[in-house]
Write a protein that holds these residues in place. Structure first.
Motif, short mmCIF file in Angstrom:
data_model
loop_
_atom_site.label_atom_id
_atom_site.label_comp_id
_atom_site.label_asym_id
_atom_site.label_seq_id
_atom_site.Cartn_x
_atom_site.Cartn_y
_atom_site.Cartn_z
N MET A 90 0.83 -1.33 -0.04
CA MET A 90 0.06 0.16 -0.09
C MET A 90 0.99 1.22 -0.12
O MET A 90 2.06 1.30 0.24
N TYR A 91 0.34 2.35 -0.38
CA TYR A 91 1.04 3.56 -0.52
C TYR A 91 0.66 4.84 0.38
O TYR A 91 -0.41 5.19 0.13
N PRO A 92 1.43 5.04 1.61
CA PRO A 92 0.78 6.06 2.31
C PRO A 92 0.78 7.27 1.81
O PRO A 92 1.56 7.52 1.03
N ASP A 93 0.06 8.44 2.19
CA ASP A 93 0.17 9.82 1.72
C ASP A 93 -0.02 9.94 0.10
O ASP A 93 0.48 10.69 -0.29
N ALA A 94 -0.81 9.18 -0.45
CA ALA A 94 -0.82 9.32 -1.70
C ALA A 94 -1.57 10.54 -2.11
O ALA A 94 -3.10 10.76 -1.43
N VAL A 95 -1.22 11.34 -3.01
CA VAL A 95 -2.02 12.64 -3.44
C VAL A 95 -2.12 12.67 -4.91
O VAL A 95 -0.96 12.92 -5.54
N PRO A 96 -3.35 12.31 -5.54
CA PRO A 96 -3.38 12.53 -6.86
C PRO A 96 -2.92 14.10 -7.35
O PRO A 96 -3.72 14.91 -6.95
N ASN A 97 -2.29 14.05 -8.58
CA ASN A 97 -2.10 15.38 -9.35
C ASN A 97 -3.25 15.51 -10.30
O ASN A 97 -3.98 14.85 -10.82
N VAL A 98 -3.55 17.11 -10.22
CA VAL A 98 -4.66 17.24 -11.22
C VAL A 98 -4.19 17.07 -12.81
O VAL A 98 -3.18 17.43 -13.06
N ALA A 99 -5.16 16.43 -13.41
CA ALA A 99 -4.86 16.25 -14.89
C ALA A 99 -5.48 17.27 -15.67
O ALA A 99 -6.45 18.07 -15.23
N PRO A 100 -5.00 17.46 -16.73
CA PRO A 100 -5.75 18.38 -17.74
C PRO A 100 -7.42 18.14 -17.87
O PRO A 100 -7.65 17.30 -17.97
N GLY A 101 -7.99 19.20 -18.02
CA GLY A 101 -9.48 19.11 -18.25
C GLY A 101 -9.83 18.29 -19.10
O GLY A 101 -10.95 17.66 -19.10
N TRP A 102 -9.15 18.14 -20.20
CA TRP A 102 -9.54 17.27 -21.48
C TRP A 102 -9.46 15.76 -21.51
O TRP A 102 -9.80 15.16 -21.95
N PHE A 103 -8.50 15.41 -20.35
CA PHE A 103 -8.23 14.01 -19.93
C PHE A 103 -9.30 13.58 -18.75
O PHE A 103 -9.15 13.67 -17.60
N ASP A 104 -10.71 13.49 -19.18
CA ASP A 104 -11.81 13.79 -18.18
C ASP A 104 -11.90 12.47 -17.65
O ASP A 104 -12.80 12.41 -16.46
N CYS A 105 -11.19 11.40 -17.75
CA CYS A 105 -11.57 10.07 -16.99
C CYS A 105 -10.84 10.22 -15.63
O CYS A 105 -11.04 9.54 -14.48
N PHE A 106 -9.79 10.96 -15.43
CA PHE A 106 -8.94 11.39 -14.11
C PHE A 106 -9.61 12.48 -13.50
O PHE A 106 -9.36 13.56 -13.81
N ASP A 107 -9.92 12.28 -12.34
CA ASP A 107 -10.64 13.39 -11.42
C ASP A 107 -9.81 13.39 -9.94
O ASP A 107 -10.12 12.73 -9.24
N ALA A 108 -8.91 14.07 -10.12
CA ALA A 108 -7.86 14.23 -8.91
C ALA A 108 -8.78 14.34 -7.43
O ALA A 108 -8.42 13.83 -6.68
N GLN A 109 -9.78 15.23 -7.75
CA GLN A 109 -10.33 15.69 -6.28
C GLN A 109 -11.26 14.52 -6.10
O GLN A 109 -11.11 14.19 -4.67
N ALA A 110 -11.67 14.05 -6.76
CA ALA A 110 -12.61 12.97 -6.42
C ALA A 110 -11.73 11.56 -5.88
O ALA A 110 -12.23 10.80 -5.02
N ILE A 111 -10.68 11.24 -6.72
CA ILE A 111 -9.98 10.14 -6.38
C ILE A 111 -9.28 10.58 -4.91
O ILE A 111 -9.23 9.66 -3.80
#
Length: 157
Positions: A90-111
């Motif tokens: 497992m990876y502690p302290d994982a924080v997803p980086n915001v993706a460009p808006g056009w790459f819409d499958c990746f929502d960093a805030q929701a993740i």
């Protein structure tokens, strides 16, 4: 009259520069990520610490040569969170980086919110995929999964 022309020229140059900077940040350097067939996504084993491929379906991703942390990927895995936590680190302290808006499958805030609530679980995909950068994978209970690059402890201190 000359002041209006000079002022208009300065405003025009500023607008063009602003549009160019926006385009360069959001679109210019991204390209579709390439994945090795059958080994698109890997996770690091608890025992032995080696990264091995997992079952990943519908993998799409973006990457950039201009920065090691611009990688993002979205996919689905039939593997359960329970099985993954028994097998992979497992990876502690994982924080997803915001993706460009056009790459819409990746929502960093929701993740990120799902990781905080414990709905999604983060795993170490590959340590030091670039110097000081780890690849992280977050998996949801329904099999949705997302990958990104994150600075590791050696670089963030």
């Amino acid at each position: 009259m000359n002041g209006k022309i000079v002022g208009g020229f300065i405003v025009l140059i500023g607008a063009v520069a602003g549009i160019a900077m926006y385009w360069l940040q959001v679109y210019a350097f991204y390209e579709e990520a390439t994945f090795e067939p059958g080994a698109e996504i890997r996770l690091t084993l608890i025992e032995g610490g080696m990264a091995e491929p997992i079952i990943a379906e519908g993998v799409t991703g973006i990457d950039s040569d201009s920065s090691p942390i611009r990688f993002r990927a979205c996919f689905h895995t039939p593997m359960t969170q329970a099985m993954l936590t028994e097998t992979y680190k497992m990876y502690p302290d994982a924080v997803p980086n915001v993706a460009p808006g056009w790459f819409d499958c990746f929502d960093a805030q929701a993740i990120g919110a799902a990781l905080e609530k414990g709905e999604a679980i983060a795993f170490l995909s590959e340590a030091n995929i670039h110097p000081g950068v780890d690849r992280v994978v977050a998996v949801f209970p329904d099999g949705r999964a997302f990958a990104w690059h994150q600075l590791n402890a050696s670089e963030s201190e």
